[in-house]
Design a protein around this motif. Structure first.
Motif, PDB file in Angstrom:
ATOM      1  N   ASP A 127       0.827  -1.200   0.000  1.00  0.00           N
ATOM      2  CA  ASP A 127       0.000   0.000   0.000  1.00  0.00           C
ATOM      3  C   ASP A 127       0.868   1.259   0.000  1.00  0.00           C
ATOM      4  N   ILE A 128       2.096   1.164   0.538  1.00  0.00           N
ATOM      5  CA  ILE A 128       3.043   2.271   0.388  1.00  0.00           C
ATOM      6  C   ILE A 128       3.335   2.477  -1.088  1.00  0.00           C
ATOM      7  N   GLY A 129       3.589   1.383  -1.791  1.00  0.00           N
ATOM      8  CA  GLY A 129       3.879   1.469  -3.217  1.00  0.00           C
ATOM      9  C   GLY A 129       2.748   2.115  -3.991  1.00  0.00           C
ATOM     10  N   GLN A 130       1.511   1.760  -3.632  1.00  0.00           N
ATOM     11  CA  GLN A 130       0.373   2.390  -4.298  1.00  0.00           C
ATOM     12  C   GLN A 130       0.398   3.900  -4.087  1.00  0.00           C
ATOM     13  N   LEU A 131       0.693   4.313  -2.876  1.00  0.00           N
ATOM     14  CA  LEU A 131       0.715   5.739  -2.562  1.00  0.00           C
ATOM     15  C   LEU A 131       1.835   6.460  -3.295  1.00  0.00           C
ATOM     16  N   ILE A 132       2.980   5.803  -3.458  1.00  0.00           N
ATOM     17  CA  ILE A 132       4.145   6.444  -4.075  1.00  0.00           C
ATOM     18  C   ILE A 132       4.098   6.355  -5.603  1.00  0.00           C
ATOM     19  N   PHE A 133       3.798   5.181  -6.134  1.00  0.00           N
ATOM     20  CA  PHE A 133       3.930   4.960  -7.578  1.00  0.00           C
ATOM     21  C   PHE A 133       2.679   5.305  -8.387  1.00  0.00           C
ATOM     22  N   ILE A 134       1.525   4.903  -7.880  1.00  0.00           N
ATOM     23  CA  ILE A 134       0.328   4.915  -8.721  1.00  0.00           C
ATOM     24  C   ILE A 134      -0.123   6.314  -9.149  1.00  0.00           C
ATOM     25  N   PRO A 135      -0.152   7.332  -8.274  1.00  0.00           N
ATOM     26  CA  PRO A 135      -0.630   8.647  -8.750  1.00  0.00           C
ATOM     27  C   PRO A 135       0.158   9.186  -9.939  1.00  0.00           C
ATOM     28  N   LYS A 136       1.479   9.157  -9.863  1.00  0.00           N
ATOM     29  CA  LYS A 136       2.284   9.684 -10.969  1.00  0.00           C
ATOM     30  C   LYS A 136       2.164   8.805 -12.210  1.00  0.00           C
ATOM     31  N   MET A 138      -0.455   6.924 -13.093  1.00  0.00           N
ATOM     32  CA  MET A 138      -1.763   7.107 -13.702  1.00  0.00           C
ATOM     33  C   MET A 138      -1.865   8.431 -14.439  1.00  0.00           C
ATOM     34  N   ALA A 139      -1.234   9.471 -13.925  1.00  0.00           N
ATOM     35  CA  ALA A 139      -1.225  10.758 -14.623  1.00  0.00           C
ATOM     36  C   ALA A 139      -0.516  10.632 -15.966  1.00  0.00           C
ATOM     37  N   THR A 140       0.569   9.873 -15.983  1.00  0.00           N
ATOM     38  CA  THR A 140       1.303   9.655 -17.234  1.00  0.00           C
ATOM     39  C   THR A 140       0.481   8.833 -18.221  1.00  0.00           C
ATOM     40  N   LEU A 141      -0.182   7.794 -17.732  1.00  0.00           N
ATOM     41  CA  LEU A 141      -1.012   6.976 -18.608  1.00  0.00           C
ATOM     42  C   LEU A 141      -2.162   7.785 -19.198  1.00  0.00           C
ATOM     43  N   ALA A 143      -2.197  10.789 -20.028  1.00  0.00           N
ATOM     44  CA  ALA A 143      -1.697  11.655 -21.090  1.00  0.00           C
ATOM     45  C   ALA A 143      -1.149  10.878 -22.280  1.00  0.00           C
ATOM     46  N   ASP A 144      -0.443   9.771 -22.013  1.00  0.00           N
ATOM     47  CA  ASP A 144       0.297   9.078 -23.075  1.00  0.00           C
ATOM     48  C   ASP A 144      -0.336   7.776 -23.546  1.00  0.00           C
ATOM     49  N   ALA A 145      -1.086   7.096 -22.672  1.00  0.00           N
ATOM     50  CA  ALA A 145      -1.627   5.776 -23.019  1.00  0.00           C
ATOM     51  C   ALA A 145      -2.992   5.595 -22.356  1.00  0.00           C
ATOM     52  N   PRO A 146      -3.998   6.322 -22.807  1.00  0.00           N
ATOM     53  CA  PRO A 146      -5.300   6.308 -22.124  1.00  0.00           C
ATOM     54  C   PRO A 146      -6.006   4.963 -22.148  1.00  0.00           C
ATOM     55  N   GLY A 147      -5.623   4.064 -23.044  1.00  0.00           N
ATOM     56  CA  GLY A 147      -6.245   2.750 -23.095  1.00  0.00           C
ATOM     57  C   GLY A 147      -5.573   1.714 -22.219  1.00  0.00           C
ATOM     58  N   VAL A 148      -4.491   2.085 -21.537  1.00  0.00           N
ATOM     59  CA  VAL A 148      -3.772   1.159 -20.663  1.00  0.00           C
ATOM     60  C   VAL A 148      -4.383   1.214 -19.265  1.00  0.00           C
ATOM     61  N   ARG A 149      -4.664   0.053 -18.714  1.00  0.00           N
ATOM     62  CA  ARG A 149      -5.264  -0.052 -17.387  1.00  0.00           C
ATOM     63  C   ARG A 149      -4.289  -0.732 -16.427  1.00  0.00           C
ATOM     64  N   ILE A 150      -4.376  -0.363 -15.154  1.00  0.00           N
ATOM     65  CA  ILE A 150      -3.517  -0.916 -14.113  1.00  0.00           C
ATOM     66  C   ILE A 150      -4.375  -1.638 -13.085  1.00  0.00           C
ATOM     67  N   VAL A 151      -3.955  -2.840 -12.712  1.00  0.00           N
ATOM     68  CA  VAL A 151      -4.588  -3.594 -11.640  1.00  0.00           C
ATOM     69  C   VAL A 151      -3.507  -3.906 -10.610  1.00  0.00           C
ATOM     70  N   THR A 152      -3.730  -3.559  -9.347  1.00  0.00           N
ATOM     71  CA  THR A 152      -2.781  -3.928  -8.298  1.00  0.00           C
ATOM     72  C   THR A 152      -3.248  -5.231  -7.656  1.00  0.00           C
ATOM     73  N   VAL A 153      -2.289  -6.077  -7.314  1.00  0.00           N
ATOM     74  CA  VAL A 153      -2.561  -7.439  -6.861  1.00  0.00           C
ATOM     75  C   VAL A 153      -2.142  -7.584  -5.408  1.00  0.00           C
ATOM     76  N   PHE A 321      10.841   3.626 -14.987  1.00  0.00           N
ATOM     77  CA  PHE A 321      12.225   4.043 -14.765  1.00  0.00           C
ATOM     78  C   PHE A 321      12.369   5.550 -14.986  1.00  0.00           C
ATOM     79  N   ARG A 322      11.765   6.050 -16.048  1.00  0.00           N
ATOM     80  CA  ARG A 322      11.842   7.482 -16.344  1.00  0.00           C
ATOM     81  C   ARG A 322      11.182   8.320 -15.245  1.00  0.00           C
ATOM     82  N   LEU A 323      10.070   7.834 -14.708  1.00  0.00           N
ATOM     83  CA  LEU A 323       9.325   8.611 -13.710  1.00  0.00           C
ATOM     84  C   LEU A 323      10.009   8.604 -12.341  1.00  0.00           C
ATOM     85  N   PHE A 324      10.687   7.493 -11.991  1.00  0.00           N
ATOM     86  CA  PHE A 324      11.128   7.349 -10.600  1.00  0.00           C
ATOM     87  C   PHE A 324      12.627   7.153 -10.407  1.00  0.00           C
ATOM     88  N   HIS A 325      13.383   6.906 -11.459  1.00  0.00           N
ATOM     89  CA  HIS A 325      14.808   6.681 -11.255  1.00  0.00           C
ATOM     90  C   HIS A 325      15.492   7.943 -10.759  1.00  0.00           C
TER      91      HIS A 325
END
Length: 328
Positions: A127-136, A138-141, A143-153, A321-325
């Protein structure tokens, strides 16, 4: 849901299942197996409908057809969700392996065009990862890939490795130290821990001293995903070296409500720096450097060898990698 047609009778494992079940395998629509595979993972007709872009009635109808085809309930409704029967569990491996092979054959030769892609990626993270990774992300998707969906497991690290090998999880993000061979790893950034307390804490002001940390009542956050135990072991060793017993008043598996809890108590909790920043921005909290040399660790993304060359995987990995490295 994209139709891939009927399953060919020569698909691996098909003949043995056909003989055992006494059914006409050529009449079984592959789309029904996609529903079967999703229900195995999600245990939910609602989530399956969302994953496959179907209505719930369509999923219910597919499940009815599967039950008729196999002569078995396959999934039974319980308080824990739609749990598989013994027959469904026996079919799980050949069905998921077979669909994985078909997906690989269909998708591998294709280019991945983000702006046009219609694809779902499944990520394993805490859930930390969701808080850190997912907002940025999803914002990128958007703008760049609106048909791409994310499911967290939600699963365990050991089960996640099996699911990645089967193609049910695309990437894991976080601190994982026990991956087997056959997996790739790419470092995203370096992380360390801080102490989080409420503003106006009665004994912690200005800086967090070793004595104040030893005397405090602690909340321990231990998510299922990742290897947070590495840090907690270091804390326990530091207490042992000081000859003190740590007072742990609360142990948590999730960060939900953590900021409100700390803001309303005198507890101290140790969290990764990025989580600390996010939580203190939402409540009257402060972060402090730890009074001992805590371990630092790499936050990485991991994927299985079988999808290393997949164009969609490569795009998602390069995007992360581009967003978080370098966010050290």
């Amino acid at each position: 849901m994209r139709s891939l047609g009927s399953v060919h009778p020569n698909v691996r494992n098909a003949s043995c299942m056909t003989a055992r079940l006494g059914m006409n395998f050529r009449s079984l629509d592959l789309n029904l197996l996609l529903v079967f595979e999703s229900l195995l993972r999600t245990r939910s007709t609602t989530v399956t409908a969302e994953e496959l872009s179907l209505t719930q009635s369509a999923v219910s109808n597919a499940l009815k057809r599967l039950r008729l085809a196999f002569g078995d309930p396959l999934f039974v409704k319980t308080p824990q969700g739609m749990l598989p029967t013994d027959l469904a569990l026996s079919l799980a491996s050949p069905v998921t392996e077979g669909l994985g092979l078909i997906r690989g054959a269909v998708e591998a030769p294709q280019d991945f065009v983000p702006a046009l892609a219609q694809r779902t990626f499944r990520l394993y993270l805490s859930d930390i990862g969701q808080l850190i990774f997912i907002p940025k992300l999803m914002a990128t998707l958007a703008a760049d890939a609106p048909g791409v969906r994310i499911v967290t497991v939600d699963t365990t690290p050991r089960e996640a490795q099996n699911a990645m090998a089967m193609g049910d999880i695309d990437l894991t993000l976080g601190l994982f130290t026990r991956f087997a061979s056959g997996f790739h790893q790419q470092r995203l950034f370096r992380e360390h821990y801080v102490a989080l307390v409420r503003e106006g804490h009665p004994t912690i002001r200005g800086q967090l001293t070793g004595e104040a940390f030893l005397d405090a009542a602690h909340a321990v956050y231990r998510p299922t995903a990742g290897n947070h135990d590495v840090f907690e072991t270091a804390v326990e060793q530091w207490f042992a070296q000081a000859g003190r017993q740590r007072h742990v008043a609360l142990r948590m598996a999730h960060s939900m409500g953590l900021s409100a809890l700390i803001a309303a108590s005198d507890l101290v909790v140790c969290v990764p720096t990025r989580l600390g920043r996010a939580l203190k921005s939402a409540a009257d909290l402060r972060t402090y450097a730890l009074p001992f040399e805590g371990p630092e660790f790499d936050i990485s993304q991991h994927w299985h060898e079988r999808f290393h060359a997949d164009a969609g995987h490569r795009w998602l990995r390069s995007t992360l990698f581009r967003l978080f490295h370098g966010e050290d």
